[in-house]
Design a protein around this motif. Structure first.
Motif, PDB file in Angstrom:
ATOM      1  N   SER A 227       0.822  -1.214   0.000  1.00 29.27           N
ATOM      2  CA  SER A 227       0.000   0.000   0.000  1.00 29.27           C
ATOM      3  C   SER A 227       0.849   1.254   0.000  1.00 29.27           C
ATOM      4  O   SER A 227       1.925   1.300   0.602  1.00 29.27           O
ATOM      5  CB  SER A 227      -0.912   0.004   1.239  1.00 29.27           C
ATOM      6  OG  SER A 227      -1.732  -1.138   1.264  1.00 29.27           O
ATOM      7  N   THR A 228       0.342   2.270  -0.670  1.00 23.88           N
ATOM      8  CA  THR A 228       1.022   3.566  -0.646  1.00 23.88           C
ATOM      9  C   THR A 228       0.534   4.426   0.512  1.00 23.88           C
ATOM     10  O   THR A 228       1.225   5.349   0.947  1.00 23.88           O
ATOM     11  CB  THR A 228       0.773   4.320  -1.964  1.00 23.88           C
ATOM     12  OG1 THR A 228      -0.650   4.492  -2.148  1.00 23.88           O
ATOM     13  CG2 THR A 228       1.340   3.537  -3.145  1.00 23.88           C
ATOM     14  N   SER A 229      -0.663   4.107   1.021  1.00 23.47           N
ATOM     15  CA  SER A 229      -1.193   4.854   2.155  1.00 23.47           C
ATOM     16  C   SER A 229      -2.316   4.058   2.797  1.00 23.47           C
ATOM     17  O   SER A 229      -2.873   3.134   2.206  1.00 23.47           O
ATOM     18  CB  SER A 229      -1.722   6.226   1.719  1.00 23.47           C
ATOM     19  OG  SER A 229      -2.840   6.079   0.851  1.00 23.47           O
TER      20      SER A 229
ATOM     21  N   THR B  95      -0.622   0.153  -4.760  1.00 24.44           N
ATOM     22  CA  THR B  95       0.270   0.924  -5.642  1.00 24.44           C
ATOM     23  C   THR B  95      -0.362   1.260  -6.984  1.00 24.44           C
ATOM     24  O   THR B  95       0.008   2.253  -7.618  1.00 24.44           O
ATOM     25  CB  THR B  95       1.574   0.142  -5.878  1.00 24.44           C
ATOM     26  OG1 THR B  95       1.255  -1.185  -6.330  1.00 24.44           O
ATOM     27  CG2 THR B  95       2.392   0.054  -4.594  1.00 24.44           C
TER      28      THR B  95
END
Length: 419
Positions: free
Chosen positions: A312-314, A328
């Protein structure tokens, strides 16, 4: 015993609300009420200490009070950080039960509460998932000598107990309450089936009808989850490792496929296996945008949170008990209740009428162990069949339902090899 000074709870001012909750479930637990009446007369635990680790909510609280009514000095702690209800803890302290539990403690606090419960040097134990038993058999063996035996609530806990027994390391008898007919036929199937969807629905506030639900594991809990999903109008896919259970799921009308294929189709995922890494990176990689993940097994290892975070990016909390992970490639997946038991961490657990039977089994099994511990041996044993039948009979009587009985001639016919 000054339970207020000896206990660790969040806020004693919450006790009034806790008492109201306990009073409510008491009105809907006739079998346990009957056991309580018996215990009050017979005092099976007089002079003994009982340690309990269960999901600490109203129904569990009433079980603790029933054991207390049998003469025991009771200490209780939670078996899951997110299922403890602080108002229930405060109410139990006012009722003379020592409590070491708070909602959402950090891992160190959670462990401390378990150890403090054991440091009361209990004679008998009721466990959920095997945490108390594991600590006793590892780092706190100094507290073993007084324990006569106990009872275990869950499939996960029984697996841990049987591993200890197989290695010859189990130090006292434990009753496998989870394996009793009145537990797995009703609690695991109807209790889990309803409470899982209670937790998911109140948390998400989204429709289930028309969606695809993936249920991982088709044991008694998985059967209940799948049955209720179907009743809510979902299309249901089951994943399994056992060919017999897979055939059963197919014949019950559900699609059956490996998780890697099911991951492409699911809108909701519910893991009910008791094992780890049921949903991991290869599955996250092919999921739909917006997939909702939840767990109804005991520990928070069925959905691999390490993999999910790494991909995950966030992440952020978008609603109470819902964490959004942005992958992503921009897809979003949602994890309910930190991957812990969704029916308890995001709900109130099984209905009172269901836990009435299960906790009646716990109470009478504990009394049985106390009577027979010198003769049983250090092993995992089933609930005696006559206790299982007694609880079912009490339930029927509470429902004003009568059933037939065999005549002497019918009994003779069944016991004979000739016509």
């Amino acid at each position: 015993m000054n339970t207020v000074s000896e206990s660790i709870v969040k806020d004693m001012s919450l006790a009034h609300n806790g008492h109201l909750k306990i009073d409510w479930v008491k009105e809907h637990m006739p079998v346990l009420n009957r056991i309580r009446e018996r215990f009050e007369k017979e005092q099976p635990f007089a002079g003994l200490k009982v340690a309990i680790s269960l999901h600490l909510e109203a129904k569990t609280a009433y079980l603790a009070k029933v054991v207390q009514a049998g003469g025991a000095e009771v200490t209780i702690t939670g078996s899951n950080p997110l299922s403890t209800q602080d108002d229930i803890c405060a109410a139990l302290v006012e009722d003379g039960i020592r409590v070491f539990a708070k909602y959402n403690p950090d891992p160190a606090e959670y462990k401390e509460h378990l150890i403090k419960t054991l440091e009361t040097r209990p004679d008998l134990i009721i466990d959920d998932g095997g945490d108390l038993i594991t600590i006793l058999h590892s780092e706190r063996r100094d507290l073993l000598s007084q324990v006569r035996g106990g009872a275990e609530e869950t499939t996960t806990g029984i697996l841990r107990l049987k591993a200890l027994e197989k290695e010859g390391k189990l130090e006292f008898p434990m009753v496998a309450v989870n394996d009793a007919f009145c537990k797995y036929l009703f609690d695991n199937r109807y209790g889990t089936g309803q409470s899982v969807w209670d937790g998911i629905n109140r948390t998400t506030n989204l429709v289930v009808a028309g969606k695809t639900v993936v249920v991982a594991g088709y044991g008694w809990c998985g059967k209940g989850v799948a049955m209720r999903a179907k009743g809510l109008g979902a299309k249901v896919i089951v994943t399994e490792i056992d060919p017999i259970k897979a055939v059963e799921a197919y014949m019950d009308g559900f699609e059956v496929m490996p998780m890697l294929e099911a991951a492409k189709h699911g809108d909701y995922f519910v893991t009910v296996t008791g094992n780890r890494d049921i949903i991991s990176k290869e599955h996250f990689a092919v999921m739909k945008d917006g997939a909702i993940l939840s767990n109804a097994g005991h520990f928070d290892v069925e959905v691999n949170k390490v993999d999910l975070n790494a991909m995950s990016t966030s992440s952020r909390i978008v609603r109470k008990d819902i964490e959004e992970f942005v992958l992503t490639d921009g897809r979003k997946v949602y994890l309910l209740a930190e991957g812990r038991l969704v029916n308890l961490a995001a709900g109130d657990g099984h209905p009172a009428e269901i836990m009435d039977m299960t906790f009646a089994l716990q109470a009478v099994s504990l009394a049985y162990v106390n009577e027979q511990y010198k003769n049983i041996g250090k092993k995992v044993l089933n609930v005696p069949f006559e206790l299982d039948q007694m609880v079912a009979q009490y339930k029927l009587e509470a429902l004003n339902i009568g059933i037939d009985k065999l005549t002497d001639e019918q009994k003779s016919y069944l016991e004979s090899w000739v016509e």
